[in-house]
Design an enzyme around this catalytic site. Sequence first.
Site, mmCIF file in Angstrom:
data_model
loop_
_atom_site.group_PDB
_atom_site.id
_atom_site.type_symbol
_atom_site.label_atom_id
_atom_site.label_comp_id
_atom_site.label_asym_id
_atom_site.label_seq_id
_atom_site.Cartn_x
_atom_site.Cartn_y
_atom_site.Cartn_z
ATOM 1 N N TYR A 71 12.599 26.604 31.866
ATOM 2 C CA TYR A 71 12.576 25.554 30.852
ATOM 3 C C TYR A 71 11.143 25.071 30.609
ATOM 4 O O TYR A 71 10.745 24.813 29.483
ATOM 5 C CB TYR A 71 13.471 24.375 31.266
ATOM 6 C CG TYR A 71 13.618 23.387 30.128
ATOM 7 C CD1 TYR A 71 14.640 23.537 29.196
ATOM 8 C CD2 TYR A 71 12.712 22.347 29.965
ATOM 9 C CE1 TYR A 71 14.755 22.668 28.122
ATOM 10 C CE2 TYR A 71 12.824 21.472 28.890
ATOM 11 C CZ TYR A 71 13.850 21.634 27.978
ATOM 12 O OH TYR A 71 13.956 20.773 26.907
ATOM 13 N N THR A 124 6.894 27.155 -1.027
ATOM 14 C CA THR A 124 8.109 26.329 -1.107
ATOM 15 C C THR A 124 8.303 25.398 0.099
ATOM 16 O O THR A 124 8.426 24.186 -0.061
ATOM 17 C CB THR A 124 9.347 27.233 -1.264
ATOM 18 O OG1 THR A 124 9.300 28.238 -0.255
ATOM 19 C CG2 THR A 124 9.368 27.910 -2.628
ATOM 20 N N ASP A 214 -2.930 27.552 6.406
ATOM 21 C CA ASP A 214 -1.652 28.235 6.611
ATOM 22 C C ASP A 214 -2.024 29.673 6.937
ATOM 23 O O ASP A 214 -2.353 30.468 6.050
ATOM 24 C CB ASP A 214 -0.792 28.145 5.346
ATOM 25 C CG ASP A 214 0.581 28.793 5.551
ATOM 26 O OD1 ASP A 214 0.683 29.718 6.376
ATOM 27 O OD2 ASP A 214 1.543 28.385 4.873
ATOM 28 N N ARG A 381 10.525 35.096 -7.601
ATOM 29 C CA ARG A 381 9.444 34.152 -7.300
ATOM 30 C C ARG A 381 8.940 33.610 -8.630
ATOM 31 O O ARG A 381 7.902 33.986 -9.135
ATOM 32 C CB ARG A 381 8.300 34.827 -6.535
ATOM 33 C CG ARG A 381 8.667 35.335 -5.150
ATOM 34 C CD ARG A 381 8.647 34.292 -4.043
ATOM 35 N NE ARG A 381 9.734 33.364 -4.022
ATOM 36 C CZ ARG A 381 9.951 32.473 -3.061
ATOM 37 N NH1 ARG A 381 9.139 32.390 -2.035
ATOM 38 N NH2 ARG A 381 10.956 31.642 -3.110
HETATM 39 C C1 P70 Z 1 8.631 34.654 2.814
HETATM 40 C C2 P70 Z 1 8.781 33.728 4.001
HETATM 41 C C3 P70 Z 1 7.479 31.860 4.782
HETATM 42 C C4 P70 Z 1 6.251 31.073 4.821
HETATM 43 C C5 P70 Z 1 5.108 31.503 4.106
HETATM 44 C C6 P70 Z 1 3.948 30.708 4.136
HETATM 45 C C7 P70 Z 1 2.713 31.131 3.402
HETATM 46 C C8 P70 Z 1 5.018 29.142 5.515
HETATM 47 C C9 P70 Z 1 6.199 29.874 5.529
HETATM 48 C C10 P70 Z 1 7.370 29.347 6.308
HETATM 49 C C11 P70 Z 1 10.164 33.160 4.150
HETATM 50 C C12 P70 Z 1 10.611 32.355 2.986
HETATM 51 C C13 P70 Z 1 10.569 30.977 3.049
HETATM 52 C C14 P70 Z 1 10.967 30.239 1.963
HETATM 53 C C15 P70 Z 1 11.385 30.885 0.814
HETATM 54 C C16 P70 Z 1 11.469 32.252 0.766
HETATM 55 C C17 P70 Z 1 11.081 32.985 1.850
HETATM 56 N N1 P70 Z 1 7.709 32.765 3.969
HETATM 57 N N2 P70 Z 1 3.943 29.565 4.833
HETATM 58 O O1 P70 Z 1 9.532 35.464 2.619
HETATM 59 O O2 P70 Z 1 7.544 30.084 7.459
HETATM 60 O O3 P70 Z 1 9.788 31.166 7.170
HETATM 61 O O4 P70 Z 1 8.656 31.064 9.405
HETATM 62 O O5 P70 Z 1 9.605 29.012 8.394
HETATM 63 O O6 P70 Z 1 5.108 32.641 3.406
HETATM 64 O O7 P70 Z 1 7.602 34.616 2.123
HETATM 65 P P1 P70 Z 1 8.983 30.359 8.150
#
Ligand code: P70
Length: 457
Positions: A71, A124, A214, A381
Amino acid sequence: MNGPPEPFKIKMIEHVNMPDQKKRSQVIREAGYNTFLLKSEDVYIDLLTDSGTSAMSDYQWSGLLLGDEAYAGSRNFYNLERAVQDILNYRWIVPTHQGRGAEHLMYSYLVKPGQIVPRNMYFTTSRLHVELPGGKMVDAIINEAHDPENLHPFKGNLDLKKLQGYIDEYGIDKIAFVNVEMNVNMAGGQPVSMENLRKLREFCDEYKLKIIIDATRSSENAFFIRDREKGYEDIPIVDILREMMSYSDGCIYSAKKDCLVNIGGFLATNNEDIYEHCRNMVVIYEGLHTYGGMAGRDMEAVARGLRESTSYAYLKYRINQVHYLGDLLIKAGVPIVRPIGGHAVFLNALKFLPHLTREQWPAQTLAATIYEDSAVRSMERGAVSKGRDKETGENIFPLLELVRLTIPRRVYTNTHMEYTAESIIRLYEKREAIPGLKMVYEPKYLRFFQSRFEKIK
Ligand code: P70
């Protein structure tokens, strides 16, 4: 030959199904013409996302057996911490279950109600985690990024004049921090240059503004810096990554992309206040600060994957495969975002289906039609992803109305790329006959995941 050969060989395979035409038409209708609602077993080639879909190496798989599932104080946490220190040059790391967990912890601390967060185009989940604590994400990417045909080599760059404009308009106290995404997803997988990062740091230092990266696709961004930016031709990817991160105050990282794993994420920083706060919050929302929602074995796979992602031979093969698909489409005249990006090929749905109005959701239509034609799954998208204006409630129609063909890492062969290209070229040749969609169900948050559509007769 189409670029460098794979720097690996295949040790294990996974069987996939090819549903026939009748089945494809039936299941996409039942899925409300939303590719997120398809069952994976009905998909032949899955280009929905590069997130969590990579093939792990034998080195990563063997690491799973070394998972220390204590843990507290798992050895794999310390291995991950060391990998992040070595490669990204941050002192402190807080693990999370995936990227949005890290966004939640970091952004809810840094954003106060009424503040804005300039970023090189929105993403998003990132935007939502800025909005939930009462902030607003505003666009600070260079204008070239909004033009799908502009060939700028670093279309992910931030526009410092736009940043200055926000400071003048809102006042410096209203800027929570500057958010920089590497290899900007929504712009088409477009990189940020080192020169831009350096200038941004100087600019932010003048105003004492924090920069949060990011870093989700930072290894792929580092590849483009080495390939395109003067002075970096012979620099190891690790050194490029360390320099990139040195211009920031911290990062969030969805390990599901460049770290070549199926689940995981973290935030990392050299700022003690950020670390102290997030280490406190992680125990409320994710898990203890030495696992943050991941199993010990997952942390081991992330640590090993992060190291593997810095191999230049791997990155060259990886990005070359994406470009192979893109070049096949360009040769056939199919409108795509250029330059071709790091993780995906983006189809320009406005040019592909010019006979549809924006309310007929051209990108959603194209993604559904590609599935119906070939059982290849892609992702909308465009306006469905962008959502509604928070104040007016109206749909926002962004300049980029795209379909993303996202290539999982080390999973598909170039023959799979050819099959995909053939389907899209076939559809392009009969594009006028493709009917649009109308939205019949819309959820409140992140509507693209669950909204439903019907074909317009
Ligand atoms: C994608 C995925 C995730 C993502 C990212 C960037 C630049 C953060 C995250 C979050 C998954 C996805 C998420 C939302 C809508 C569609 C697809 N992108 N920053 O397919 O990370 O998914 O690990 O929480 O691209 O592009 P996580």
